[in-house]
Design an enzyme around this catalytic site. Structure first.
Site, mmCIF file in Angstrom:
data_model
loop_
_atom_site.group_PDB
_atom_site.id
_atom_site.type_symbol
_atom_site.label_atom_id
_atom_site.label_comp_id
_atom_site.label_asym_id
_atom_site.label_seq_id
_atom_site.Cartn_x
_atom_site.Cartn_y
_atom_site.Cartn_z
ATOM 1 N N TRP A 182 0.667 -1.430 0.029
ATOM 2 C CA TRP A 182 -0.370 -0.279 0.070
ATOM 3 C C TRP A 182 0.837 1.359 -0.091
ATOM 4 O O TRP A 182 1.630 1.187 0.878
ATOM 5 C CB TRP A 182 -0.939 -0.185 1.529
ATOM 6 N N ALA A 229 -6.409 -4.965 7.492
ATOM 7 C CA ALA A 229 -7.506 -4.511 6.623
ATOM 8 C C ALA A 229 -8.730 -4.167 6.204
ATOM 9 O O ALA A 229 -9.931 -3.500 6.334
ATOM 10 C CB ALA A 229 -7.108 -2.928 6.227
ATOM 11 N N ASP A 241 -0.167 -5.585 8.934
ATOM 12 C CA ASP A 241 -1.928 -4.662 8.564
ATOM 13 C C ASP A 241 -3.049 -5.473 8.108
ATOM 14 O O ASP A 241 -2.680 -6.299 7.025
ATOM 15 C CB ASP A 241 -1.298 -3.983 7.358
ATOM 16 N N LYS A 251 -13.381 -0.866 6.537
ATOM 17 C CA LYS A 251 -14.112 -1.366 5.776
ATOM 18 C C LYS A 251 -14.911 -2.947 5.698
ATOM 19 O O LYS A 251 -16.083 -2.340 5.231
ATOM 20 C CB LYS A 251 -13.396 -2.336 4.673
HETATM 21 C C1 LMR Z 1 -6.789 2.353 -0.651
HETATM 22 O O1 LMR Z 1 -5.765 1.276 -0.515
HETATM 23 O O2 LMR Z 1 -7.635 2.461 -2.005
HETATM 24 C C2 LMR Z 1 -7.256 2.512 1.014
HETATM 25 O O3 LMR Z 1 -6.757 1.433 1.807
HETATM 26 C C3 LMR Z 1 -7.679 3.383 1.134
HETATM 27 C C4 LMR Z 1 -6.584 4.439 1.071
HETATM 28 O O4 LMR Z 1 -6.343 5.347 1.915
HETATM 29 O O5 LMR Z 1 -5.677 4.460 0.351
#
Ligand code: LMR
Length: 393
Positions: A127, A210, A208, A243
């Site tokens: 991410w 999520a 993590d 989420k």
């Molecule tokens: C994403 O990866 O799109 C989500 O986790 C929202 C974000 O905050 O980036």
């Protein structure tokens, strides 16, 4: 003084949200930001959340501060949701945080306090905000191989080879389930091998999680976390409620730290201290709703039912997209879409192809070709499939 500030790079995912909103084309398709959407493109408030909010409005008599760690009932409910009974209570410390991102940020700061030159091993890719926060904190990020661009699965041999370079005092960031951005996940035997390796090297896992409940089910998605929790002496877990409870803007998350029982007191104290330094008391509204839902059998059953509907809906869309692409291309090279889990899949397109999807077809996905499956519906699956082939993916 402010004139000396330099412009900061825009977050790619958030910038894409803005571009999509500004696009006047009525048939545009948003497969960008990781937000669940129903078949009409709406992000609903979950039924159990709405019911809990009504009850809370009646029952809540004060908005005075909670504790620095947040409401103890929330912390206990989240530890149970994520860990099941994988760790004894006297090993668990936890605090409420503003969303999963708040938990990730606190976890990085905690690691730096515990091991000042800490390096954090991160999957390649991960991410983007993981990298951005690490950079902001001046913590070294060490990428490890993760995604096999040929098979669109996990490059597990590469992952293990790179993680062998981590040592005691380092941390290894793992995605608990529903890997963001690739959608490719570890199998349970692979989690066992990762646990063995971490045990051997002495590196500390930071998990993590999520998207618990978006992959194979609430317990199935936590199986890797629970395995690591049971096997390793020290573990950090950043959990998000954005989420799976659909309460994105309420900023609700939890940072859990597992230690020896002897270190639990100072570990809990450090987590609370970090809350105080960064924002003092964590947000409470979303945390209270989550606690009510997890504690009340009726609300919990309603939440689990809706979460399961969401999960199955995304799986169905995955399968439909893989089938349509298979039919149109006459090949099985898109089969990985059905094998991936969670909200995302990395398509494996070039940045130029992603740009063409946007410019020529009004289809928005992140530049690395991450697409949000929940942005699709039955009508847009064939539209996307045709566009994917039209731009030569
Ligand atoms: C994403 O990866 O799109 C989500 O986790 C929202 C974000 O905050 O980036």
């Amino acid at each position: 003084m402010f004139g000396s500030l330099k412009p900061q790079p825009a977050d790619k995912i958030l910038a894409l949200m803005g571009e999509y909103r500004a696009d006047p084309r009525p048939d545009k398709i948003d497969l960008g930001v990781g937000v669940y959407k129903d078949a009409t493109g709406h992000t609903p408030i979950m039924r159990a959340v709405k019911r809990a909010e009504k009850q809370l409005w009646d029952a809540e008599t004060s908005k005075t501060y909670t504790g620095l760690a947040g409401d103890p009932a929330f912390n206990a409910a989240m530890a149970s949701l994520v860990l099941g009974d994988a760790a004894a209570g006297d090993r668990i410390s936890s605090v409420a945080t503003p969303g999963g991102t708040g938990a990730v940020r606190q976890a990085f700061e905690f690691l730096r306090m515990a091991s000042p030159p800490v390096r954090v091993f991160v999957s390649d890719p991960t991410w983007p905000n993981h990298l951005s926060i690490l950079k902001h904190l001046g913590i070294e990020a060490v990428p490890y191989r993760y995604f096999d661009t040929e098979t669109r699965g996990v490059d597990f041999d590469g992952m293990l080879a790179d993680l062998a370079g981590a040592r005691a005092g380092d941390a290894v960031l793992l995605h608990g389930c529903c890997h963001n951005p690739t959608g490719a996940n570890l199998t349970l035997p692979q989690w066992v091998a990762v646990a063995d390796l971490l045990d051997k090297t002495g590196a500390t896992p930071l998990i993590d999680i999520a998207y618990q409940g978006f992959g194979d089910g609430l317990d199935e998605d936590a199986a890797g976390v629970r395995l690591i929790a049971a096997r390793l002496p020290e573990v950090l877990i950043a959990a998000s409620c954005s989420k799976n409870f659909g309460i994105y803007r309420e900023r609700t998350g939890s940072l859990i730290a597992l230690s020896s029982s002897a270190d639990q007191g100072v570990t809990q104290g450090t987590l609370a201290y970090l809350n105080r330094q960064n924002y003092s008391f964590p947000p409470d509204h979303g945390a209270r709703l989550v606690t009510m839902i997890l504690a009340d059998p009726g609300l919990r059953a309603e939440w689990e039912t809706e979460l399961e509907e969401i999960r199955r809906g995304m799986l169905r869309l995955r399968e439909a997209l893989a089938a349509e692409l298979g039919r149109l291309s006459g090949s099985d090279r898109f089969g990985f879409l059905a094998a991936h889990r969670g909200m995302f899949s990395r398509l494996g397109a070039t940045p130029a192809q992603v740009e063409r999807l946007k410019a020529e077809h009004g289809i928005y996905m992140v530049g690395d070709s991450r697409l949000n499956i929940a942005g699709l519906n039955d009508a847009t699956v064939p539209v996307l499939a045709r566009a994917v082939l039209a731009v030569g993916i």
